[in-house]
Design an enzyme around this catalytic site. Structure first.
Site, short mmCIF file in Angstrom:
data_model
loop_
_atom_site.label_atom_id
_atom_site.label_comp_id
_atom_site.label_asym_id
_atom_site.label_seq_id
_atom_site.Cartn_x
_atom_site.Cartn_y
_atom_site.Cartn_z
N LYS A 198 0.82 -1.22 0.00
CA LYS A 198 0.00 0.00 0.00
C LYS A 198 0.85 1.27 0.00
CE LYS A 198 -3.92 -2.38 2.02
NZ LYS A 198 -3.33 -3.72 1.76
N GLU A 240 -9.43 3.01 -0.65
CA GLU A 240 -9.24 1.64 -1.12
C GLU A 240 -9.02 1.59 -2.63
OE1 GLU A 240 -11.14 -2.39 0.55
OE2 GLU A 240 -12.60 -1.06 -0.37
N ASN A 266 -0.99 -8.59 1.42
CA ASN A 266 -1.77 -9.04 2.57
C ASN A 266 -1.31 -10.41 3.06
OD1 ASN A 266 -3.17 -6.76 1.98
ND2 ASN A 266 -5.10 -7.76 1.49
N SER A 323 -4.28 -12.47 9.30
CA SER A 323 -3.76 -11.47 10.23
C SER A 323 -4.92 -10.70 10.86
CB SER A 323 -2.84 -10.49 9.49
OG SER A 323 -3.58 -9.71 8.59
#
Length: 338
Positions: A131, A264, A168, A172
């Protein structure tokens, strides 16, 4: 890491705790588990006591935001290796609490990195994220600034500063699979933001193993990029989980599309265009070309940023945009530039 004092910040979190588990197997001189959240750190401490009774470990309840506390820890323990996993990482929550993302991810990293430099840490590994590449949210932008800090510091320090960037991790805290499982258990609907949204995924143990291997390869200043395989459509993941639960998608359990959340992206990226990729001896680890970042200039800009995290957040956003030129803030489903 054998016979080294190893410090893991965010040691009670998803990545941090797995780092501690794998480090415990390497016979460190001492393992320091630093976290602000005592429950996760306590559970990990008890687990490591059972599995590694001879391990010299210590839990330090502390925030990376508090420089005096960090100074005292570094002065006392003099860690040889630091894994910096402490961060705010939840994209929508940070969009609603942007000053907290800056305090933790930017100034927490600066505090920890400067202490590592001051107290003679040999190697400092920042846990970063996909990200941080062309960020559309404050979490990604702050993690990109964290990368810039360690790249700039590496040129002026005996400490080898590196970052490891990946996508990702499955299972988590706050990730999509536990959420889907909960929604299926409750009878649905399973919520997906967009039919085309996809993400890179890796298991936590695999990601951490590669982080440690990348750290071992480090010469200083690199951003290591993990090969995450092919991206997975989130809606396919939802359908698979529904089927694995013995149910039929859109028959027994509805899949509902809710729209992209603030900040997003449809697709995540692992690489900036200007970085280029260099292979390493490990087929799943690559190196991005180091950026040229002036440390003094960066520190001046960070000091200006520091004064905005208590006041006007619009000014803060503008300063973050100035630091991370390819940051495009997404306020809603329409992309707007700051």
């Amino acid at each position: 890491m054998r016979n080294e004092v190893v410090l893991v910040t965010g040691g009670g979190g998803s990545i941090g705790s797995e780092l501690c588990r794998q480090i415990a197997q390497q016979q460190p001189k001492k393992l320091l588990i630093l976290d602000i959240y005592e429950n996760g750190a306590y559970e990990l401490q008890q687990e490591l006591k059972r599995k590694h009774p001879d391990l010299d470990q210590e839990v330090l309840i502390a925030s990376v935001r508090e420089r005096p506390r960090l100074e005292a820890i570094f002065e006392k323990y003099r860690p040889g290796v630091v894994f910096h996993a402490a961060a705010h990482k939840h994209v929508p929550l940070m969009e609603n609490n942007p000053t907290e993302a800056v305090k933790n991810n930017v100034f927490g990293t600066l505090n920890t990195a400067e202490c590592a430099d001051k107290y003679g840490t040999k190697r400092f590994v920042l846990i970063s994220t996909d990200k941080a590449v062309n960020p559309t949210n404050i979490m990604g932008a702050t993690k990109r600034i964290a990368e810039m800090i360690i790249q700039a510091m590496d040129k002026h320090s005996k400490t080898e500063f590196v970052a490891v960037r990946f996508g990702n991790v499955l299972g988590s805290n706050g990730s999509v699979i536990p959420l889907f499982k909960k929604q299926i258990k409750q009878g649905g609907p399973v919520t997906v933001t967009h039919p085309e949204i996809n993400r890179y995924f890796m298991t936590i143990p695999e990601a951490v193993q590669l982080v440690i291997q990348a750290g071992a390869m480090a010469k200083g200043g690199e951003i290591f990029i993990l090969d995450m395989g092919e991206p997975v459509k989130i809606v396919d993941l939802a359908r698979d989980l529904i089927r694995l639960s013995g149910l039929e998608p859109d028959v027994d359990i509805e899949i509902k599309f809710t729209g992209l959340r603030p900040g997003e992206k449809l697709y995540e990226e692992l690489l900036l265009e200007e970085e280029g990729l260099t292979a390493t001896k490990h087929d799943k680890i690559f190196i991005g070309k180091p950026a040229s970042i002036d440390l003094e200039e960066l520190k001046k800009e960070l000091e200006t940023l520091r004064f905005t995290v208590v006041g006007n957040s619009e000014k803060m956003f503008k300063l973050v945009k100035h630091l991370v030129s390819n940051y495009r803030r997404v306020v809603s489903q329409v992309q707007n530039s700051v």
